[in-house]
Design a protein around this motif. Structure first.
Motif, PDB file in Angstrom:
ATOM      1  N   HIS A 113      29.104   1.033 -27.090  1.00  0.00           N
ATOM      2  CA  HIS A 113      30.182   1.240 -25.578  1.00  0.00           C
ATOM      3  C   HIS A 113      30.802   0.549 -24.896  1.00  0.00           C
ATOM      4  O   HIS A 113      29.529   0.332 -23.976  1.00  0.00           O
ATOM      5  CB  HIS A 113      31.312   2.790 -25.338  1.00  0.00           C
ATOM      6  CG  HIS A 113      32.010   3.540 -26.377  1.00  0.00           C
ATOM      7  ND1 HIS A 113      33.128   3.813 -26.329  1.00  0.00           N
ATOM      8  CD2 HIS A 113      31.424   4.176 -27.295  1.00  0.00           C
ATOM      9  CE1 HIS A 113      33.177   4.672 -27.110  1.00  0.00           C
ATOM     10  NE2 HIS A 113      32.692   4.867 -27.998  1.00  0.00           N
ATOM     11  N   HIS A 114      31.515  -0.215 -24.278  1.00  0.00           N
ATOM     12  CA  HIS A 114      31.083  -1.337 -22.661  1.00  0.00           C
ATOM     13  C   HIS A 114      31.881  -0.530 -22.051  1.00  0.00           C
ATOM     14  O   HIS A 114      33.545  -0.321 -22.516  1.00  0.00           O
ATOM     15  CB  HIS A 114      32.168  -2.559 -23.316  1.00  0.00           C
ATOM     16  CG  HIS A 114      31.688  -3.217 -22.040  1.00  0.00           C
ATOM     17  ND1 HIS A 114      30.427  -4.305 -21.500  1.00  0.00           N
ATOM     18  CD2 HIS A 114      32.468  -3.482 -21.390  1.00  0.00           C
ATOM     19  CE1 HIS A 114      30.857  -4.422 -20.314  1.00  0.00           C
ATOM     20  NE2 HIS A 114      32.296  -4.700 -20.021  1.00  0.00           N
ATOM     21  N   LEU A 115      31.293  -0.508 -20.623  1.00  0.00           N
ATOM     22  CA  LEU A 115      32.359   0.373 -19.392  1.00  0.00           C
ATOM     23  C   LEU A 115      31.942  -0.587 -18.344  1.00  0.00           C
ATOM     24  O   LEU A 115      31.139  -1.487 -17.805  1.00  0.00           O
ATOM     25  CB  LEU A 115      31.062   1.413 -19.435  1.00  0.00           C
ATOM     26  CG  LEU A 115      31.963   2.217 -18.246  1.00  0.00           C
ATOM     27  CD1 LEU A 115      32.896   2.834 -18.293  1.00  0.00           C
ATOM     28  CD2 LEU A 115      30.534   3.217 -17.111  1.00  0.00           C
ATOM     29  N   THR A 116      33.677  -1.336 -18.509  1.00  0.00           N
ATOM     30  CA  THR A 116      33.251  -1.434 -16.976  1.00  0.00           C
ATOM     31  C   THR A 116      33.768  -0.522 -15.490  1.00  0.00           C
ATOM     32  O   THR A 116      34.616   0.281 -15.923  1.00  0.00           O
ATOM     33  CB  THR A 116      34.668  -2.649 -17.095  1.00  0.00           C
ATOM     34  OG1 THR A 116      34.912  -3.161 -17.971  1.00  0.00           O
ATOM     35  CG2 THR A 116      35.218  -3.166 -15.519  1.00  0.00           C
ATOM     36  N   LEU A 117      32.775  -0.844 -15.197  1.00  0.00           N
ATOM     37  CA  LEU A 117      32.409  -0.166 -13.895  1.00  0.00           C
ATOM     38  C   LEU A 117      34.033   0.206 -12.249  1.00  0.00           C
ATOM     39  O   LEU A 117      34.196   1.483 -12.434  1.00  0.00           O
ATOM     40  CB  LEU A 117      31.461   0.204 -13.031  1.00  0.00           C
ATOM     41  CG  LEU A 117      30.059   0.086 -13.945  1.00  0.00           C
ATOM     42  CD1 LEU A 117      29.114  -0.210 -12.734  1.00  0.00           C
ATOM     43  CD2 LEU A 117      29.797   1.719 -14.146  1.00  0.00           C
ATOM     44  N   ALA A 118      34.246  -1.194 -11.815  1.00  0.00           N
ATOM     45  CA  ALA A 118      35.422  -0.894 -11.565  1.00  0.00           C
ATOM     46  C   ALA A 118      35.938  -0.091 -11.704  1.00  0.00           C
ATOM     47  O   ALA A 118      37.174   0.397 -11.104  1.00  0.00           O
ATOM     48  CB  ALA A 118      35.903  -2.278 -10.573  1.00  0.00           C
ATOM     49  N   THR A 119      36.877  -0.433 -12.968  1.00  0.00           N
ATOM     50  CA  THR A 119      38.037   0.539 -13.147  1.00  0.00           C
ATOM     51  C   THR A 119      37.860   1.172 -14.284  1.00  0.00           C
ATOM     52  O   THR A 119      38.931   1.468 -15.124  1.00  0.00           O
ATOM     53  CB  THR A 119      38.641  -1.397 -14.730  1.00  0.00           C
ATOM     54  OG1 THR A 119      38.087  -1.490 -15.250  1.00  0.00           O
ATOM     55  CG2 THR A 119      39.126  -1.632 -13.784  1.00  0.00           C
ATOM     56  N   LYS A 120      36.706   1.763 -14.296  1.00  0.00           N
ATOM     57  CA  LYS A 120      36.584   2.575 -15.493  1.00  0.00           C
ATOM     58  C   LYS A 120      36.824   2.457 -16.652  1.00  0.00           C
ATOM     59  O   LYS A 120      37.332   3.280 -18.257  1.00  0.00           O
ATOM     60  CB  LYS A 120      37.104   4.577 -14.911  1.00  0.00           C
ATOM     61  CG  LYS A 120      36.726   4.356 -13.224  1.00  0.00           C
ATOM     62  CD  LYS A 120      35.432   4.552 -13.423  1.00  0.00           C
ATOM     63  CE  LYS A 120      35.017   5.112 -11.819  1.00  0.00           C
ATOM     64  NZ  LYS A 120      33.785   5.183 -11.707  1.00  0.00           N
ATOM     65  N   THR A 121      37.579   1.214 -17.299  1.00  0.00           N
ATOM     66  CA  THR A 121      37.872   0.994 -18.392  1.00  0.00           C
ATOM     67  C   THR A 121      36.758   0.998 -19.521  1.00  0.00           C
ATOM     68  O   THR A 121      35.596   0.297 -19.576  1.00  0.00           O
ATOM     69  CB  THR A 121      38.386  -0.995 -18.925  1.00  0.00           C
ATOM     70  OG1 THR A 121      39.102  -0.476 -17.860  1.00  0.00           O
ATOM     71  CG2 THR A 121      38.328  -0.764 -20.034  1.00  0.00           C
ATOM     72  N   ASP A 122      36.611   1.655 -20.854  1.00  0.00           N
ATOM     73  CA  ASP A 122      35.486   1.243 -21.310  1.00  0.00           C
ATOM     74  C   ASP A 122      36.446   1.768 -23.345  1.00  0.00           C
ATOM     75  O   ASP A 122      37.184   2.080 -23.338  1.00  0.00           O
ATOM     76  CB  ASP A 122      35.363   3.838 -21.643  1.00  0.00           C
ATOM     77  CG  ASP A 122      34.308   3.880 -22.048  1.00  0.00           C
ATOM     78  OD1 ASP A 122      34.192   3.294 -23.998  1.00  0.00           O
ATOM     79  OD2 ASP A 122      33.453   4.902 -21.774  1.00  0.00           O
ATOM     80  N   THR A 123      35.418   0.810 -23.362  1.00  0.00           N
ATOM     81  CA  THR A 123      36.084   0.220 -24.971  1.00  0.00           C
ATOM     82  C   THR A 123      34.860   0.115 -26.188  1.00  0.00           C
ATOM     83  O   THR A 123      34.177   0.043 -25.640  1.00  0.00           O
ATOM     84  CB  THR A 123      36.063  -1.229 -24.741  1.00  0.00           C
ATOM     85  OG1 THR A 123      35.482  -1.887 -23.817  1.00  0.00           O
ATOM     86  CG2 THR A 123      37.547  -1.712 -23.630  1.00  0.00           C
ATOM     87  N   VAL A 124      35.488   0.116 -27.392  1.00  0.00           N
ATOM     88  CA  VAL A 124      34.127   0.617 -28.542  1.00  0.00           C
ATOM     89  C   VAL A 124      33.626  -0.622 -28.536  1.00  0.00           C
ATOM     90  O   VAL A 124      34.725  -2.083 -29.240  1.00  0.00           O
ATOM     91  CB  VAL A 124      35.101   0.757 -29.244  1.00  0.00           C
ATOM     92  CG1 VAL A 124      34.057   0.509 -30.830  1.00  0.00           C
ATOM     93  CG2 VAL A 124      35.191   2.669 -29.716  1.00  0.00           C
ATOM     94  N   ILE A 125      32.449  -1.518 -28.724  1.00  0.00           N
ATOM     95  CA  ILE A 125      32.504  -3.411 -29.322  1.00  0.00           C
ATOM     96  C   ILE A 125      32.606  -2.583 -30.766  1.00  0.00           C
ATOM     97  O   ILE A 125      33.222  -2.271 -31.677  1.00  0.00           O
ATOM     98  CB  ILE A 125      30.770  -2.782 -29.186  1.00  0.00           C
ATOM     99  CG1 ILE A 125      30.406  -2.596 -27.741  1.00  0.00           C
ATOM    100  CG2 ILE A 125      29.935  -3.825 -29.509  1.00  0.00           C
ATOM    101  CD1 ILE A 125      28.753  -2.220 -26.694  1.00  0.00           C
ATOM    102  N   PRO A 126      32.659  -4.279 -30.779  1.00  0.00           N
ATOM    103  CA  PRO A 126      33.367  -4.020 -32.043  1.00  0.00           C
ATOM    104  C   PRO A 126      31.860  -4.228 -33.186  1.00  0.00           C
ATOM    105  O   PRO A 126      30.759  -4.240 -33.002  1.00  0.00           O
ATOM    106  CB  PRO A 126      33.287  -6.431 -32.087  1.00  0.00           C
ATOM    107  CG  PRO A 126      33.790  -6.020 -30.558  1.00  0.00           C
ATOM    108  CD  PRO A 126      33.010  -5.184 -30.280  1.00  0.00           C
TER     109      PRO A 126
END
Length: 637
Positions: free
Chosen positions: A236-249
């Protein structure tokens, strides 16, 4: 063996050290500070290995699967966890990053303990602050797992209680770590000096483990698993500022993003002749982790620094002859520095089934690699031979433009004694020093436009220094009846000659026009981002038997440049013909840069001197033709 799997839109790379997802092969990846190598632990083996971002040049150190390695900030050493350097205790140790393991485990004398005495527990997962040099690590003792520090002076002590798998941010200010909450592992962040409170950044009924900061410090990659089955692990990839969590391809796990510096084209560089040497052949597995065609829409990274006569640092650009063969659909290839986005330009165009070559001068990425991007719905095999490289210092040679002047034409007894085609598998020794405006001595390499014509059967030609053994390389490939040119940069033999050796079952006529040479005292090279200077297609195509003038000097090529390097492509020709690119204000020479048949799209690299900042594109054909020109660099200025 692990390979590069995907890239971010900005060109930064995600590297998978566990192909197929889960924990089946690679674990605990960490990048060298310069982004040129990655270290990881691997099974089966077990082994700790390093390799280049392209997945090649692997070096393994057999320390066992439980090792957790990282690099020191200067890249000089590995710091490794879970090493039995004090009896049965699993401690931190270090060893030079240039170490190559002997058969079996390295001798105890090769591994140095990080601390002067045992810490009283088992230590693993070292992470190093680039700001302070302090090493944080996981310390397990008496049923407790905490984060300790060496305080930057090899003195061990507690930093944060109840924490595992620490990873320091790029600026060294914050540490990410794992702590169990409600039966599941969650990721926290806290000040790297242990002050303040820990901030929980993940949640839910999933285990979140092995955090790795992104190079920009704005997010992190980590492993997620709802239970304990390794095959269920997903990155997973987590962007800290927005708390956006996405699955890595692609179901990847154990992912870490490559730290890269920006590639800055334009620096003055000097040339070093080498080879020609084959550095890539996807058919044979040369330069890639395994043999196999470059997939449709795929990107192939190639490590060029540190091998095949190229130094490991300081290389600004390389000169390659690139060939595609066996393409399953039409398309084009783009080469560009690793760590940058693919530009909107092409280096090589083909139709289905065609074998075709073109020379390319491409800047090298900060990690010592270049990328090959396949813009095609089909796969293709790719071959590359290196004939020189540029360094951003004055240790090499400079370029002096000459001609264009014809040095060889076997049809007209120019450069040879008779009007006789080169026989099958024959060789022409061509004198270049002292000819066509070149000095009699001091020439290290020459720039030619070589054309094959009157081809009686399929084949290829290899151009190399006279007096040397014929290398495994090619410069032009042809089919029976084809006329085809290619730009060639080749070292010159001690006797001032180069050899042109044909391979094939039929004879061929060869033509060579000199464009310039390299020697001490010539002009330095400046690479540029590919920039389109001419797009004369469709209604703007160049008419039959006419000349189009292009102003080159401007924002990309400065006034005072002595020569320019272009990739010129002809497309949509209404009849067969050829193109001559020459300095505006001079007479059109007896030379050609591109030859074509009706309807053909074909590129060629062109190096041409500048007189007044303009170039003429002279079309010799009974039909109009589209002409595209992209600038890739210039000399002087």
């Amino acid at each position: 063996m692990p390979t590069t799997s995907t890239e971010n839109p900005d060109g930064s790379r995600l590297v998978d050290t566990a192909p197929g997802g889960g924990q089946d092969d690679g674990q605990n990846p960490a990048w060298s500070p310069d982004g040129k190598r990655i270290i990881f632990t691997s099974s089966p083996g077990p082994a700790m290995c390093t390799y280049t971002p392209s997945g090649t040049n692997t070096v393994c150190v057999d320390w066992g699967m439980d090792s957790t390695p990282t690099y020191t900030p200067d890249g000089a050493d590995f710091i490794v966890g879970n090493i039995a350097v004090w009896g049965d205790a699993q401690q931190l140790g270090y060893i030079p990053s240039t170490y190559v393991a002997p058969t079996g485990l390295p001798p105890a004398s090769d591994m140095k303990p990080w601390f002067a005495s045992a810490t009283g527990g088992d230590d693993s997962y070292p992470t190093v602050s680039t700001a302070t040099g302090a090493v944080l690590f996981e310390h397990d003792a008496n049923g407790a797992t905490d984060i300790w520090t060496d305080h930057g002076n090899h003195t061990a002590g507690l930093l944060i209680a109840d924490g595992r798998q620490p990873n320091l941010s790029p600026d060294g200010s914050t540490v990410a770590f794992v702590r169990a909450v409600g039966g599941y592992d969650q990721i926290f962040t806290q000040a790297a000096d242990g002050t303040g409170s820990a901030l929980q950044v993940t949640g839910g009924s999933t285990n979140h483990t092995y955090p790795k900061w992104t190079p920009d410090g704005l997010g992190m990659d980590y492993n997620a698993n709802p239970g304990t089955t390794p095959q269920a692990t997903v990155g997973h990839h987590l962007t800290l500022a927005t708390k956006t969590d996405t699955v890595i391809p692609n179901g990847l796990a154990w992912v870490t993003q490559q730290p890269t510096r920006a590639t800055s084209p334009g620096a003055a560089s000097t040339f070093h002749a080498t080879g020609p040497t084959r550095v890539l052949d996807t058919r044979a597995g040369t330069g890639v982790p395994a043999a196999g065609a470059l997939a449709a829409g795929g990107i192939l990274p190639l490590a060029v620094e540190g091998a095949n006569g190229v130094p490991s640092t300081g290389v600004s650009a390389v000169v390659l002859n690139v060939t595609v063969t066996g393409p399953t659909a039409s398309g084009y290839l783009t080469l560009y520095p690793e760590g940058t986005a693919s530009p909107g330009s092409s280096n090589l165009n083909w139709t289905k089934g065609l074998t075709i070559a073109n020379q390319v001068i491409v800047p090298v990425g900060a990690d010592g690699e270049i990328d090959f991007a396949n813009h095609s719905p089909g796969s293709t095999q790719v071959v590359a031979d290196i004939s020189g490289y540029y360094t951003s210092n004055s240790t090499g040679t400079g370029f002096t433009a000459a001609g264009p002047a014809r040095l060889l034409d076997t049809r007209a007894a120019i450069g040879v004694a008779t009007k006789t085609p080169v026989r099958a598998n024959g060789t022409v020794a061509l004198q270049v020093a002292g000819k066509g405006g070149l000095p009699a001595g001091g020439v290290s390499a020459v720039v030619l436009n070589v054309t094959a014509t009157d081809t009686k059967a399929g084949g290829y030609v290899t151009v190399y220094p006279d007096g040397k053994a014929k290398p495994t390389a090619s410069n032009i490939n042809w089919t029976a009846g084809e006329t085809i040119p290619n730009h060639v940069v080749v070292p010159v033999g001690a006797d001032g000659k180069v050899d042109l050796a044909t391979s094939g079952s039929g004879s061929v006529d060869l033509i060579a026009d000199v464009l310039g040479y390299f020697s001490t005292g010539g002009s330095a090279f400046h690479s540029t981002a590919p920039t389109r200077l001419m797009d004369a297609v469709g209604s703007g195509a160049v008419p039959a038997n006419s000349t189009r003038t292009l102003t080159v000097n401007g924002s990309t090529v400065p006034a005072g440049a002595t020569a320019v390097v272009l990739n010129v492509t002809v497309t949509g020709p209404k009849a067969g013909g050829y193109l001559t690119v020459y300095p505006n204000g001079t007479a059109k020479p007896t030379a050609s840069n591109l030859n074509w048949t009706t309807g053909e799209t074909i590129p060629n690299l062109v190096t041409v001197r500048l007189v007044n900042g303009k170039l003429n594109f002279g079309v010799t054909s009974s039909g109009s033709v589209g002409v595209i020109a992209d600038v890739f660099g210039y000399y002087g200025g």
